[in-house]
Design an enzyme around this catalytic site. Structure first.
Site, PDB file in Angstrom:
ATOM      1  N   HIS A  58       0.843  -1.203   0.000  1.00  0.00           N
ATOM      2  CA  HIS A  58       0.000   0.000   0.000  1.00  0.00           C
ATOM      3  C   HIS A  58       0.878   1.253   0.000  1.00  0.00           C
ATOM      4  O   HIS A  58       0.659   2.181  -0.798  1.00  0.00           O
ATOM      5  CB  HIS A  58      -0.903  -0.035   1.243  1.00  0.00           C
ATOM      6  N   GLU A  59       1.879   1.287   0.875  1.00  0.00           N
ATOM      7  CA  GLU A  59       2.747   2.466   0.966  1.00  0.00           C
ATOM      8  C   GLU A  59       3.616   2.624  -0.281  1.00  0.00           C
ATOM      9  O   GLU A  59       3.831   3.742  -0.761  1.00  0.00           O
ATOM     10  CB  GLU A  59       3.629   2.377   2.217  1.00  0.00           C
ATOM     11  N   HIS A  81       1.876   4.353  -3.122  1.00  0.00           N
ATOM     12  CA  HIS A  81       1.862   5.815  -3.031  1.00  0.00           C
ATOM     13  C   HIS A  81       3.088   6.402  -3.713  1.00  0.00           C
ATOM     14  O   HIS A  81       3.019   7.424  -4.394  1.00  0.00           O
ATOM     15  CB  HIS A  81       1.843   6.253  -1.562  1.00  0.00           C
ATOM     16  N   GLU A  98      -6.208   6.764  -0.926  1.00  0.00           N
ATOM     17  CA  GLU A  98      -6.104   5.616  -0.031  1.00  0.00           C
ATOM     18  C   GLU A  98      -6.811   4.405  -0.623  1.00  0.00           C
ATOM     19  O   GLU A  98      -6.307   3.279  -0.549  1.00  0.00           O
ATOM     20  CB  GLU A  98      -6.675   5.956   1.348  1.00  0.00           C
TER      21      GLU A  98
END
Length: 307
Positions: free
Chosen positions: A140-141, A144, A215
């Site tokens: 997930h990070e 980004h 997100e």
């Protein structure tokens, strides 16, 4: 930078629109300050200097504020191993890896681009999650970073920070220096405070609209890369539940970085605050991951290989 993270055109278009609108607000804000304060050089130099500082040193600022430190593979083999596998799968440069000695279970990515990115996790997160869950959070990070929205949210948040600082400065100047100022000066400070407050409110709403979507986009990209949306959903459930039990004082310390976190540092009883949250609700994120799980199940349980 191209990676195997699933591209998201809606995220890209939202980032462009948000930056365009914030740019217009920012130019109007600087112009208003120049007219009111009658000092072009001072306003432009200070604004430009702060913007450059936040953009170039955002990773250091974030690590310092969250008590983070860079760690080697020898110090954290499990953490580095997960990051190595994900970066190899995503075909992207490996960011620097950091640890924050906080019990608050969370993670964040920061940095102006992929070559200067940092992924940081707290010791509280490492202690609570299984390896597959940790993999989902880190994917997930990393998404980004791959989608470049870390840099966009860093720049976007700058305007709100400056406007907030000016509001505080004007407020305390009025509060503690009122006796030594004439009515014209007091009126000028009141106008500056009002303009700054308006700019802060606009940037606040624009950033949160972008942040909530990014997100969901990161959740989807992570689930598609790892092929394990259920592991990410499990991590979300664990982290959100444990954050609710973190002391309020610790949550307040971390809330300034909510836009960068894997999940917001919000305690129980914050229904009103959730309306203006930087993240979608836990229920919305779990629902979206369940839909992805169904898609992957129909496709044989394997993520699509996006070049």
């Amino acid at each position: 930078m191209r990676s195997r993270f699933e591209p998201d055109r809606q995220l890209t278009s939202r980032m462009v629109v948000t930056m365009f609108l914030l740019g217009l607000v920012y130019v109007a804000f600087i112009a208003a300050l120049i007219v009111l304060l009658k000092s072009v050089v001072v306003v432009v130099v200070i604004a430009a200097g702060l913007l450059v500082a936040q953009f170039w040193f955002s990773d250091r600022i974030a690590l310092y504020a969250m008590h983070g430190r860079l760690v080697t593979a020898e110090e954290q083999p499990r953490l580095h191993g997960v990051v190595d596998r994900l970066c190899a799968t995503a075909d992207m440069p490996k960011p620097r890896v950091a640890i924050s000695d906080m019990d608050l279970p969370n993670a964040f990515a920061t940095g102006r681009n992929a070559d200067h990115a940092v992924v940081c996790v707290t010791t509280g997160l490492l202690r609570r999650l299984e390896t597959e869950e940790l993999e989902g959070v880190l994917a997930h990070e990393l998404s980004h970073v791959a989608h470049r929205d870390v840099a966009v949210i860093t720049i976007a948040s700058f305007l709100g920070v400056i406007a907030g600082l000016i509001v505080r400065f004007a407020f305390y100047s009025q509060l503690f220096g009122g006796r030594n100022r004439d009515q014209n000066t007091a009126a000028l400070l009141a106008i500056v405070m009002a303009v700054s407050a308006l700019v802060y409110a606009i940037s606040f709403l624009l950033i949160r609209a972008l942040s909530r979507y990014r997100e969901l986009a990161a959740d989807r990209a992570a689930a598609m890369l790892t092929g394990k949306p259920s592991a990410l959903a499990s991590a979300l459930t664990k982290v959100s539940g444990d954050i609710a039990r973190i002391p309020t004082q610790d949550l307040r310390t971390a809330q300034a970085f909510n836009a960068f976190f894997f999940t917001p540092a919000l305690g129980p009883g914050t229904a009103v605050a959730n309306m203006f949250s930087t993240h979608p609700s836990l229920e919305r994120r779990i629902e979206a991951l369940a839909e992805i799980s169904a898609q992957l199940g129909e496709a044989g349980g394997k993520p699509r290989d996006e070049a």
